[in-house]
Design an enzyme around this catalytic site. Sequence first.
Site, PDB file in Angstrom:
ATOM      1  N   ARG A 111      59.822 -47.940  56.179  1.00 39.31           N
ATOM      2  CA  ARG A 111      58.819 -47.016  56.527  1.00 39.31           C
ATOM      3  C   ARG A 111      58.977 -46.467  57.887  1.00 39.31           C
ATOM      4  O   ARG A 111      59.646 -47.615  58.507  1.00 39.31           O
ATOM      5  CB  ARG A 111      57.390 -47.525  55.933  1.00 39.31           C
ATOM      6  CG  ARG A 111      56.753 -48.633  56.785  1.00 39.31           C
ATOM      7  CD  ARG A 111      55.465 -48.800  56.215  1.00 39.31           C
ATOM      8  NE  ARG A 111      54.829 -49.936  57.051  1.00 39.31           N
ATOM      9  CZ  ARG A 111      53.578 -50.149  56.614  1.00 39.31           C
ATOM     10  NH1 ARG A 111      52.844 -49.732  55.716  1.00 39.31           N
ATOM     11  NH2 ARG A 111      53.182 -51.241  57.531  1.00 39.31           N
ATOM     12  N   CYS A 115      63.003 -40.399  63.356  1.00 42.71           N
ATOM     13  CA  CYS A 115      62.509 -40.274  64.708  1.00 42.71           C
ATOM     14  C   CYS A 115      61.425 -39.104  64.951  1.00 42.71           C
ATOM     15  O   CYS A 115      61.920 -37.972  64.544  1.00 42.71           O
ATOM     16  CB  CYS A 115      63.736 -40.222  65.452  1.00 42.71           C
ATOM     17  SG  CYS A 115      63.331 -39.358  67.380  1.00 42.71           S
ATOM     18  N   ASN A 149      50.943 -42.529  59.355  1.00 41.31           N
ATOM     19  CA  ASN A 149      50.460 -44.183  59.210  1.00 41.31           C
ATOM     20  C   ASN A 149      51.030 -44.751  60.513  1.00 41.31           C
ATOM     21  O   ASN A 149      52.330 -45.020  60.856  1.00 41.31           O
ATOM     22  CB  ASN A 149      51.199 -44.802  58.168  1.00 41.31           C
ATOM     23  CG  ASN A 149      50.528 -46.286  57.945  1.00 41.31           C
ATOM     24  OD1 ASN A 149      49.422 -46.156  57.732  1.00 41.31           O
ATOM     25  ND2 ASN A 149      51.376 -47.005  57.737  1.00 41.31           N
ATOM     26  N   GLU A 150      50.095 -45.577  61.115  1.00 42.02           N
ATOM     27  CA  GLU A 150      50.306 -46.287  62.127  1.00 42.02           C
ATOM     28  C   GLU A 150      51.619 -46.184  63.264  1.00 42.02           C
ATOM     29  O   GLU A 150      52.318 -46.812  63.161  1.00 42.02           O
ATOM     30  CB  GLU A 150      50.404 -47.789  61.762  1.00 42.02           C
ATOM     31  CG  GLU A 150      49.422 -48.528  60.844  1.00 42.02           C
ATOM     32  CD  GLU A 150      49.818 -49.703  60.270  1.00 42.02           C
ATOM     33  OE1 GLU A 150      48.687 -50.650  60.116  1.00 42.02           O
ATOM     34  OE2 GLU A 150      50.889 -50.186  60.124  1.00 42.02           O
ATOM     35  N   CYS A 160      67.895 -42.111  69.954  1.00 40.20           N
ATOM     36  CA  CYS A 160      68.806 -41.252  69.391  1.00 40.20           C
ATOM     37  C   CYS A 160      69.002 -40.161  70.176  1.00 40.20           C
ATOM     38  O   CYS A 160      68.454 -39.848  71.214  1.00 40.20           O
ATOM     39  CB  CYS A 160      68.633 -40.912  67.770  1.00 40.20           C
ATOM     40  SG  CYS A 160      66.851 -39.663  67.923  1.00 40.20           S
ATOM     41  N   GLU A 308      41.662 -50.307  57.595  1.00 41.38           N
ATOM     42  CA  GLU A 308      42.449 -51.131  56.797  1.00 41.38           C
ATOM     43  C   GLU A 308      42.195 -52.636  57.432  1.00 41.38           C
ATOM     44  O   GLU A 308      41.963 -52.657  58.540  1.00 41.38           O
ATOM     45  CB  GLU A 308      43.804 -51.098  56.981  1.00 41.38           C
ATOM     46  CG  GLU A 308      44.782 -49.851  56.342  1.00 41.38           C
ATOM     47  CD  GLU A 308      46.214 -49.935  56.520  1.00 41.38           C
ATOM     48  OE1 GLU A 308      46.678 -51.011  56.729  1.00 41.38           O
ATOM     49  OE2 GLU A 308      46.827 -48.718  56.424  1.00 41.38           O
ATOM     50  N   TRP A 316      53.121 -60.776  55.625  1.00 37.92           N
ATOM     51  CA  TRP A 316      53.884 -60.491  56.635  1.00 37.92           C
ATOM     52  C   TRP A 316      54.103 -61.716  57.648  1.00 37.92           C
ATOM     53  O   TRP A 316      54.868 -61.282  58.664  1.00 37.92           O
ATOM     54  CB  TRP A 316      54.179 -58.972  57.164  1.00 37.92           C
ATOM     55  CG  TRP A 316      52.757 -58.763  57.334  1.00 37.92           C
ATOM     56  CD1 TRP A 316      51.965 -57.862  56.534  1.00 37.92           C
ATOM     57  CD2 TRP A 316      51.784 -58.777  58.532  1.00 37.92           C
ATOM     58  NE1 TRP A 316      50.863 -57.369  57.153  1.00 37.92           N
ATOM     59  CE2 TRP A 316      50.749 -58.188  58.431  1.00 37.92           C
ATOM     60  CE3 TRP A 316      52.247 -59.276  59.718  1.00 37.92           C
ATOM     61  CZ2 TRP A 316      49.806 -58.081  59.282  1.00 37.92           C
ATOM     62  CZ3 TRP A 316      51.080 -59.581  60.620  1.00 37.92           C
ATOM     63  CH2 TRP A 316      49.855 -58.779  60.334  1.00 37.92           C
ATOM     64  N   GLU A 356      55.283 -55.338  49.683  1.00 36.66           N
ATOM     65  CA  GLU A 356      53.907 -55.824  50.045  1.00 36.66           C
ATOM     66  C   GLU A 356      52.985 -56.338  48.684  1.00 36.66           C
ATOM     67  O   GLU A 356      51.944 -56.471  48.445  1.00 36.66           O
ATOM     68  CB  GLU A 356      52.998 -54.815  50.515  1.00 36.66           C
ATOM     69  CG  GLU A 356      53.766 -54.446  52.036  1.00 36.66           C
ATOM     70  CD  GLU A 356      52.775 -53.408  52.627  1.00 36.66           C
ATOM     71  OE1 GLU A 356      52.187 -53.794  53.739  1.00 36.66           O
ATOM     72  OE2 GLU A 356      52.524 -52.272  52.186  1.00 36.66           O
ATOM     73  N   PHE A 358      52.772 -59.420  47.759  1.00 36.90           N
ATOM     74  CA  PHE A 358      52.140 -60.827  47.583  1.00 36.90           C
ATOM     75  C   PHE A 358      51.049 -60.514  48.897  1.00 36.90           C
ATOM     76  O   PHE A 358      50.440 -61.326  49.372  1.00 36.90           O
ATOM     77  CB  PHE A 358      52.947 -61.704  48.179  1.00 36.90           C
ATOM     78  CG  PHE A 358      54.019 -61.973  47.272  1.00 36.90           C
ATOM     79  CD1 PHE A 358      53.784 -62.359  46.063  1.00 36.90           C
ATOM     80  CD2 PHE A 358      55.542 -61.994  47.647  1.00 36.90           C
ATOM     81  CE1 PHE A 358      54.672 -62.676  44.836  1.00 36.90           C
ATOM     82  CE2 PHE A 358      56.209 -62.328  46.612  1.00 36.90           C
ATOM     83  CZ  PHE A 358      56.022 -62.479  45.360  1.00 36.90           C
ATOM     84  N   HIS A 359      50.470 -59.154  49.261  1.00 39.86           N
ATOM     85  CA  HIS A 359      49.685 -59.072  49.872  1.00 39.86           C
ATOM     86  C   HIS A 359      48.288 -58.859  49.335  1.00 39.86           C
ATOM     87  O   HIS A 359      48.341 -58.325  48.128  1.00 39.86           O
ATOM     88  CB  HIS A 359      49.903 -57.622  50.628  1.00 39.86           C
ATOM     89  CG  HIS A 359      48.804 -57.397  51.749  1.00 39.86           C
ATOM     90  ND1 HIS A 359      47.531 -57.245  51.769  1.00 39.86           N
ATOM     91  CD2 HIS A 359      49.173 -57.219  53.261  1.00 39.86           C
ATOM     92  CE1 HIS A 359      47.058 -56.854  52.928  1.00 39.86           C
ATOM     93  NE2 HIS A 359      47.901 -57.012  53.867  1.00 39.86           N
TER      94      HIS A 359
END
Length: 659
Positions: A111, A115, A149-150, A160, A308, A316, A356, A358-359
């Site tokens: 994700r 650019c 997102n973030e 680049c 969140e 992670w 994710e 196992f989150h």
Amino acid sequence: MYPELPAGIAYGGDYYPEQWPREVQEEDIALMREAGINLVSVGMFSWVLMEPAEGRYEFGWLDEILDRLHAAGVRVNLATPTAAPPAWFLRAHPDALPVTREGVRIGPGGRQSACSSSPAFREAGARLVRALATRYRDHPAVVMWHVHNEYGAPLGECYCEHSVAAFRAWLRRAYRDIAALNDAWGTVFWGQVYGDWAEIDAPRHNHTAVNPAQRLDFARFSDEQHREHYALQRDILREITPHLPITTNFAGTVNCKSTDLWKWARELDVVANDHYLKAERPDNHIDLAMSADLARSVAGGAPWMLMEHSVGAVNWQPRNLAKRPGEMRRNSLAHVARGSDSVLFFQFRASRFGAEKFHSAMVPHAGPTSPQWREVVGLGADLRALAGVRGSRVRAEVALLWDWESYWALELDWRPSADLSFRERMDAYYEALWREHVTVDFAHPAADLSGYRLVIAPSAYLLGEAAAKNLHRYVESGGHLLVSYFSGIVDEHDAVHPGAVPGALRDVLGLSVEEFHPLPAGGTVALSDGGTGRIWSERVVRAGAATVRTFAGGLDDGHPAVTCHALGTGRAWYAATAPEPGTLRELLGEVLDGAGVRRPAGLPETVEIVRRGDHLFLLNHGDQAAAVPEVTGTDVLAGTAFGGSVPAGGVAVVRVAGR
């Protein structure tokens, strides 16, 4: 905050209905009602479902879930899904994939994989956002927009060809004349003088140090490219849905090194922050408090949104430790205590597949019969009881100065010590204040500081002229200032201020520094009061300042280690070393007392105490019950008079109106 948002504290999290069949979606909505969930974020990574082929939009699946959420009384924070460009786009535009500083073009499959400077990426995203906003401009479930997102995590800088072209254009706007750029960057050093804008590249990886002024400008440019990408989408949304607030989520304020959140906050209708505990840090609740205080400060003191955090373990970290019973509740209410008007999680239901899986989630793999789900339902009841907190503010008498540009500059190549770290100093001072039960704001060095009794600059390596004058006025007008070593050293181009260091702060501190004396790895130096310094010492020459403590050993034996300078009606303190925690607590106690900052007496260190409006939050992070005898009022969570103590691991929120 905004009338469209849920009344009281917003509760919920990221919801990915596209991962589940209809029968699970129906169960999810029933569970949301059971827990009192009133806000979910939808659409975050679903670009390919909204636009499975270029120009072909399919919103039927989204129509259906939004309608069902609305019927259940759950409101929606609708996301623009540009953090996950689809495979068809990357196949058509492989040049949009980011390039690392080492020259490696990343592959697809993750994700944040395009650019922000890519024209094709901007254009494709803008078309989708326009279609999305047009489709849902009047949908009653949609109460706000969540862009991307973030930003900056994990993609901070891209090298680049599109980024290089945009960087050159950015430099031309900033400097106008290439001679001005050469002067600002000091390109005469190492024969780097440029004669044409086309000669300038991004500051790629090199076998030696790269021009620090160039790297600093590239950091500014990269952050601005992300803000431009955000603003492009925001302006489309604002045009079509002017009644809805728009935000994006920060990737944990204290961890957002590549994003200057003071500048970002000007672009948002409401500040939204993500926070995840550092699971193996024993006192990770202090890092949580710091992140929340910084989010509130970036929001200008206004309420903000916890967009969140985690119910239990994340997926992670090297070792993803589960939260202990009661820890999730305590974490959530700590964010509310420090100004959040929402408690939102990643994610609602644990994924069966993907990176994710196992989150932790509000509905774990164990399902709604699990203890974790019972905690989620219990937290919903707590938040309903705290509806009256919404919109209220936290007041602080102490500010810590935080400047992202100084952060970037300090940690470039070839500084006097590998142990010089922006976060090390910031964390040390914040932790000491937290343990003294002092609520703090964060502030930019050039901001209005007149409302604070004490301002602390733990790490102000880069300090421009305007900020230096601001600090001088603050002290002269009666403020108290405490500055840590290696501050006020360089200007906005990472050039050392003329004259003796600390050039920007010589006058306000009443001293100069003749030589830096970093300590060897693990080294310490004794102080005259019996305390200990770490990391650093230096040869301080007083020019009006009084000596408070001296070094008692090392190269600076007998010379000032801590000074205090009377200026106007204020005081400016200076610490020429990194006091170890006990020594720092003693120094801060002296400075806090001098500034008239009061602290609760006799309160255990494990108890976090924060006042928000007329509610006093008491959070016990210890394993023993803690007495808080001087607090009286109604415990709104218990619905009874506060009994004077907080159980081990527990929380009390006491309404203390009029106090």
